[in-house]
Design a protein around this motif. Structure first.
Motif: not given
Length: 549
Positions: A420-438
């Protein structure tokens, strides 16, 4: 103007003379599917009668052929368009009801469905030929040079893929009555000559565009074997013998004396050469742009060479015909000739690549910062983490994000969940904002790294919140595994020592002198089988009391 006769057939049946034709508009151009439009009077509103529509002559999907000739030249009738009906529209205005028929060349088959394909060990010319045949069309193409270990068509139409790959090989696509030709246009013996004051020219509009003229074009890519950029591959000059302009003098004045195309991945040198050749071709074909309106003629085709005379030294010369348009109205037949092309790359068009998130919702751009929140899993989708994305607003709900790991499989892999409180980089599969990936975590002034910055970058390791660590110190040449300062195992390559110690004062050391075991209290060795002690030298046993049982 001379009287023009149009012969229009539908599936081989000629259109009857009672059909009142208002206009014909046919357009053909490099890298575009030819189109045509017919406008007719159809309908008696008071009787609710529409003969042309009801007779199904122009039903969608029907094959239409348009031929034109002058009334006094029946032997010179030529087909200017063959295609299929794609749209009908009926309009009522103060002049009556007008039926508009929109036609497209059969090459439209290549434009309507996005596809995926993998081609192994093939040239672009072979791939394009396959695509044309798969769509039931005919075509000819100039053989390309590079054999690709693999070529991927990702969710793109066959047309967009074909034109993009042709362009990458310094070639253009021309379609004429259902037949596709892929080639590099070259200046040939002029097929048509226009001389101002000698030929009947109704209008013309000519421009010189210096903005995209590069005197020299190079292309480079990444050489993974040498870990550096490749040697630049220079494009060959493409000369358009029109006007008296000197590109080598013009280019520096607009800051375009030299440009370098860069692909941040590996590419074959021959492919790089074709790429730079293509940029030169696009640059030169965009230098002169414009059109002429002349007396209608079916003899001119896209890709032919035109000779232009008497239009000042700036525009007199030869160029490639890049587009032809036939316009027939009650006033007569006009042919529009186009020279020059847009300098932009075909693949840069917005609709070539699919919309973000497959168009299901507005997509998200790029990577995003995330802050890990509650340490719980999505009950429906295990191994997801709750993340707050500041770009969505700090007061907004957190989102579920899947976690990328170095290795993951059935009951195996590496597992390091963020805290908790870690800063992470988030990408998105096929640019879909519902499909977040750390994708990973980051240190910062707040979330400090466990070891200080070192210019030599000699220390690396794994460190947990409980201070457990696996430290690689390449400066000291030591690997240390520890749970605290006293409980640790170290391997010292420089000193040739392996040590193991614990918080109880016990110690084992392997060094150049041998093995040393120190026990802070009792030391017990137990064997379920035999226990042998053998030495090349003496064996000494010392104690306040020695019992041999």
């Amino acid at each position: 103007m001379a009287v023009v006769t149009a012969t229009i057939t539908s599936e081989g049946i000629e259109m009857e003379g009672r059909y009142e034709l208002l206009s014909i508009d046919v357009s053909k151009e490099f890298n575009k599917v030819p189109t045509a439009e017919l406008r007719l009077i159809d309908g008696i509103v008071s009787q609710q009668k529409f003969d042309i529509l009801d007779e199904r002559f122009f039903d969608p999907g029907k094959r239409i052929e348009i031929a034109l000739r002058y009334e006094n030249e029946p032997q010179n009738e030529d087909t200017v368009f063959i295609g299929i009906v794609v749209n009908q529209s009926l309009e009522l205005n103060k002049f009556g009801t007008t039926l508009t028929i929109e036609l497209s060349d059969e090459a439209i088959k290549m434009t309507n469905a996005r596809k995926n394909a993998v081609y192994i060990g093939e040239k672009d010319s072979v791939i394009i030929e396959k695509q044309i045949k798969q769509n039931g069309l005919k075509g000819t193409m100039t053989e390309t040079v590079v054999t690709h270990p693999q070529m991927i068509q990702y969710y793109a139409t066959d047309w967009d893929f074909m034109v993009s790959r042709a362009e990458a090989n310094a070639q253009l696509v021309s379609v004429n009555n259902g037949e596709i030709a892929v080639f590099k246009p070259t200046i040939q013996v002029p097929s048509f000559e226009l001389e101002l004051g000698q030929k009947e020219i109704y209008d013309f509009d000519l421009k010189v565009n210096a903005g995209n003229q590069y005197h020299e074009v190079n292309a480079v890519a990444w050489d993974s074997s040498k870990q550096t950029l490749t040697t630049p591959d220079k494009g060959d000059e493409y000369k358009v013998p029109q006007g008296d302009h000197d590109i080598s003098k013009i280019a520096p004045t607009v800051g375009a004396e030299e440009t370098t195309l860069i692909h941040a991945a590996t590419m074959d040198t021959e492919e790089l050469k074709a790429w730079s050749d293509s940029q030169i071709l696009k640059s030169r074909l965009s230098f002169f742009r414009g059109w002429f309106k002349i007396v209608g003629t079916p003899k001119i085709q896209v890709g032919q060479t035109i000779a232009i005379k008497g239009v000042s030294k700036s525009f007199t010369g030869e160029n490639i015909i890049t587009g032809v348009r036939h316009e027939v109205t009650p006033e007569g037949w006009i042919t529009h000739l186009q020279i020059g092309m847009d300098p932009c790359w075909f693949a840069a068009q917005s609709n070539v690549t699919d919309t973000k998130a497959a168009g299901l919702l507005p997509g998200v751009n790029g990577l995003q910062i995330g802050i890990v929140k509650a340490h719980k899993e999505d009950p429906k989708h295990p191994f997801q983490v709750r993340v707050m994305i500041p770009a969505l607003g700090p007061d907004k709900d957190t989102v579920w994000a899947r976690l990328v790991t170095i290795d993951g499989g059935v009951e195996r892999g590496m597992l390091f969940r963020p805290e908790p409180e870690d800063e992470v980089i988030v990408g998105f599969l096929n640019d879909d904002p519902r499909q977040a990936i750390i994708l990973g975590s980051m240190h910062s002034a707040k979330n400090k790294a466990p070891i200080p910055f070192d210019e030599k970058n000699s220390q690396k390791g794994i460190f947990t919140k409980s201070k457990y660590q696996l430290l690689f110190d390449e400066g000291k040449e030591v690997i240390t595994l520890s749970t605290s300062e006293k409980n640790q195992i170290s391997i010292d390559e420089k000193q040739k020592i392996i040590k193991m110690s614990d918080a109880n004062g016990n110690h084992i050391e392997l060094n150049t002198n041998g093995v040393m075991i120190i026990s802070a209290k009792d030391c017990q060795i137990k064997a379920e089988g035999n226990f042998n002690i053998e030495a090349e030298g003496n064996v000494s046993i010392k104690g306040s009391k020695v019992d041999l049982i």
